[in-house]
Enzyme design. Structure first.
Site, PDB file in Angstrom:
ATOM      1  N   ARG A   1       0.924   9.904-101.875  1.00  0.00           N
ATOM      2  CA  ARG A   1      -0.406   9.628-102.438  1.00  0.00           C
ATOM      3  C   ARG A   1      -1.484  10.297-101.603  1.00  0.00           C
ATOM      4  O   ARG A   1      -2.456  10.835-102.131  1.00  0.00           O
ATOM      5  CB  ARG A   1      -0.654   8.115-102.482  1.00  0.00           C
ATOM      6  CG  ARG A   1       0.121   7.412-103.578  1.00  0.00           C
ATOM      7  CD  ARG A   1       0.124   5.919-103.360  1.00  0.00           C
ATOM      8  NE  ARG A   1      -1.233   5.371-103.357  1.00  0.00           N
ATOM      9  CZ  ARG A   1      -1.586   4.238-102.751  1.00  0.00           C
ATOM     10  NH1 ARG A   1      -0.687   3.519-102.098  1.00  0.00           N
ATOM     11  NH2 ARG A   1      -2.818   3.821-102.798  1.00  0.00           N
TER      12      ARG A   1
ATOM     13  N   ASP B   1       7.155   2.060 -99.872  1.00  0.00           N
ATOM     14  CA  ASP B   1       5.722   2.280 -99.676  1.00  0.00           C
ATOM     15  C   ASP B   1       5.441   3.431 -98.713  1.00  0.00           C
ATOM     16  O   ASP B   1       4.467   4.161 -98.869  1.00  0.00           O
ATOM     17  CB  ASP B   1       5.026   1.003 -99.178  1.00  0.00           C
ATOM     18  CG  ASP B   1       3.533   1.230 -99.013  1.00  0.00           C
ATOM     19  OD1 ASP B   1       2.877   1.576-100.015  1.00  0.00           O
ATOM     20  OD2 ASP B   1       3.026   1.108 -97.883  1.00  0.00           O
TER      21      ASP B   1
ATOM     22  N   SER C   1       1.099  -1.374-103.163  1.00  0.00           N
ATOM     23  CA  SER C   1       1.306  -0.974-101.771  1.00  0.00           C
ATOM     24  C   SER C   1       1.023  -2.143-100.828  1.00  0.00           C
ATOM     25  O   SER C   1       1.845  -2.504 -99.977  1.00  0.00           O
ATOM     26  CB  SER C   1       0.393   0.217-101.441  1.00  0.00           C
ATOM     27  OG  SER C   1       0.343   0.457-100.059  1.00  0.00           O
TER      28      SER C   1
ATOM     29  N   LYS D   1       4.153  -5.174 -99.174  1.00  0.00           N
ATOM     30  CA  LYS D   1       4.367  -5.399 -97.736  1.00  0.00           C
ATOM     31  C   LYS D   1       4.116  -6.861 -97.374  1.00  0.00           C
ATOM     32  O   LYS D   1       4.830  -7.452 -96.559  1.00  0.00           O
ATOM     33  CB  LYS D   1       3.442  -4.477 -96.932  1.00  0.00           C
ATOM     34  CG  LYS D   1       3.893  -3.021 -96.994  1.00  0.00           C
ATOM     35  CD  LYS D   1       2.918  -2.073 -96.300  1.00  0.00           C
ATOM     36  CE  LYS D   1       1.702  -1.801 -97.148  1.00  0.00           C
ATOM     37  NZ  LYS D   1       0.876  -0.688 -96.693  1.00  0.00           N
TER      38      LYS D   1
ATOM     39  N   HIS E   1      -4.884  -9.927 -94.709  1.00  0.00           N
ATOM     40  CA  HIS E   1      -4.873  -8.470 -94.810  1.00  0.00           C
ATOM     41  C   HIS E   1      -6.240  -7.961 -95.259  1.00  0.00           C
ATOM     42  O   HIS E   1      -6.866  -8.540 -96.130  1.00  0.00           O
ATOM     43  CB  HIS E   1      -3.812  -8.016 -95.817  1.00  0.00           C
ATOM     44  CG  HIS E   1      -3.651  -6.526 -95.862  1.00  0.00           C
ATOM     45  ND1 HIS E   1      -2.875  -5.851 -94.954  1.00  0.00           N
ATOM     46  CD2 HIS E   1      -4.195  -5.600 -96.670  1.00  0.00           C
ATOM     47  CE1 HIS E   1      -2.940  -4.555 -95.221  1.00  0.00           C
ATOM     48  NE2 HIS E   1      -3.725  -4.373 -96.243  1.00  0.00           N
TER      49      HIS E   1
HETATM   50  N1  URA Z   1      -3.719  -0.106 -97.570  1.00  0.00           N
HETATM   51  C1  URA Z   1      -2.425  -0.036 -97.927  1.00  0.00           C
HETATM   52  O1  URA Z   1      -1.555  -0.530 -97.251  1.00  0.00           O
HETATM   53  N2  URA Z   1      -2.103   0.598 -99.063  1.00  0.00           N
HETATM   54  C2  URA Z   1      -3.016   1.154 -99.867  1.00  0.00           C
HETATM   55  O2  URA Z   1      -2.663   1.704-100.901  1.00  0.00           O
HETATM   56  C3  URA Z   1      -4.363   1.085 -99.479  1.00  0.00           C
HETATM   57  C4  URA Z   1      -4.684   0.435 -98.317  1.00  0.00           C
END
Ligand code: URA
Ligand code: CA
Length: 434
Positions: free
Chosen positions: A168, A161, A183, A187, A82
């Site tokens: 946010r 999220d 966040s 995931k 990621h």
């Molecule tokens: N990417 C995400 O999935 N969440 C965040 O808070 C910032 C970047």
């Protein structure tokens, strides 16, 4: 549990209990917390922070807020990668097939671009016929049989999220460390892989505005991630200029194919192979990162990496012939060169402006519903430290019918800085956090 009590406790800097955090996340998902109460708590978290214990509890509660994938019936180590988001950052398309060639299972769930950063799903959709929506059973079958798949996140994965991120975005609480960590990690944890490598960006195109904060983010993600019981590590990599030379959806697929075909190298290849090598090492498939890089490079030289990419494309309904002929990718209507206006050295770039230039050309979106032109973007002709003469091309805009070409031109003009002195060379990989 009363939302006001939880908000009040965090407002005065208290440490929330696991039960309070779970009540909050449950309330986000079942609607019993109103948007304004969620927003108030997010702001209190931004201002007063969270302890590691709170961040872990938030991460795990969010990970459990929807479906969690069970990949245990797929043989072998399942790995994921990621990035916190970059420009010209198409490492996934390079490393996923290469790592799969080394026997690991790359079960990757990717996102779409938002703001100035690109998204792997949009890039993949520039390949004719390519599908990125898939049910979980087909996803698992493809990972088992082909060794890799890249698909969009299913709606049921970490639904908390979705709500939190949307709020946010409109309450100026995006770049808050515990919120970013929970966040991203929620995931990744819900997606069920054993080994996860994170690419944390630092520089003018990064989510955190200083190097110190980027480093802290990487450290916190690894610390909290490992507490969850999975193997996490992170690289801190430079985003003070676009990573690859091609920015835009079809353009980035083309650069990934060029690297897999052994025709291109540079920073994008270096970061992709280093991330891939960390996956191999952490999974026990390579004795060291150096050995891992060697293995991956070998998969480029042998042509297996490109063949695996073609196989993955075909499995997802796409036209694998793009791997042999990138002319089959969508092409922009016209090209515009931007020349240097003086002699000197490329001293720095404002990466976020370059990402925004690609966006106004139509490669990215401001809102989730904006339509993209997959053919447009920017090809960079220079990198930081290069010497240029007045009139030399700095970059080429790939322009479509709906592109804001004046806006893109002006953004690019101001984003590439030329000075009389040669700048000091900065490292590409700034730190490794494990
Ligand atoms: N990417 C995400 O999935 N969440 C965040 O808070 C910032 C970047
Ligand atoms: Ca990405």
């Amino acid at each position: 549990m009363n939302p006001c009590d939880i908000i009040r406790k965090k407002r005065f800097g208290g440490e929330l209990t696991e039960a309070e955090i779970r009540a909050f996340v449950d309330g986000v998902v079942d609607g019993s917390f109103a948007d304004y109460q969620i927003s108030a708590l997010l702001m209190a978290i931004c201002i007063n922070g969270m302890t590691d214990r709170e961040t872990l509890a938030l991460t795990l509660a969010m990970a459990k807020s929807g479906d969690t994938l069970d990949l245990s019936d797929i043989p072998g180590v399942k790995a994921d990668k990621h990035s916190t988001g970059g420009v010209g950052d198409t490492t996934s398309l390079v490393l996923v097939p290469l790592v799969a060639c080394c026997g690991l299972k790359m079960a990757k769930m990717s996102g779409r671009g938002l703001g100035f950063t690109g998204g792997t799903l949009d890039k993949m959709e520039s390949i004719p016929g390519m599908k990125v929506e898939m049910d979980i059973e087909s996803f698992k079958r493809q990972v088992t049989e082909v060794g890799c798949a890249i698909i969009g996140q299913t709606a049921e994965l970490a639904p908390a999220d979705k709500t939190l991120y949307a709020l946010r975005d409109v309450t100026s609480t995006v770049d808050c460390m515990p919120l970013v960590v929970s966040s991203i990690l929620s995931k990744k944890i819900a997606a069920g892989c054993d080994v996860v490598v994170l690419d944390t960006k630092a520089g003018s195109g990064a989510i955190m505005d200083t190097m110190e904060k980027s480093r802290k983010l990487a450290e916190m993600m690894v610390r909290i991630g490992n507490l969850s019981g999975k193997r996490f590590s992170a690289l801190l990599t430079d985003m003070d200029q676009p990573l690859g030379n091609y920015i835009g959806n079809a353009l980035e697929v083309e650069e990934a194919i060029d690297i897999l075909a052994g025709r291109a190298g540079g920073d994008l290849k270096e970061v992709a192979l280093t991330l891939g090598a960390h996956i191999l090492r952490n999974a026990g498939a390579a004795p060291s990162v150096e050995a891992g890089i060697e293995m991956l490079d070998q998969k480029i030289a042998s042509g297996e990496g490109l063949k695996k990419f073609a196989e993955m494309i075909a499995a997802q309904g796409g036209d694998p012939r793009v791997c042999e002929d990138t002319g089959l990718l969508p092409k922009a209507k016209s090209l515009i060169d931007i020349p240097a206006d003086r002699d000197g050295y490329i001293s720095s770039m404002t990466t976020s402006d370059i990402g925004n230039a690609a966006k106004v050309l139509g490669a990215g979106r401001e809102r989730k519903t904006d339509a993209l032109d997959l053919s447009v973007g920017i090809v960079m002709k220079v990198r930081v430290g290069d010497q240029v003469k007045k009139g030399d091309p700095l970059c080429t805009l790939h322009v479509g019918e709906k592109s804001d070409r004046v806006g893109a031109y002006n953004l690019m003009k101001r984003s590439i800085h030329i000075s009389p002195e040669k700048p000091e060379k900065k490292p590409l990989i700034l730190a490794v956090v494990e």
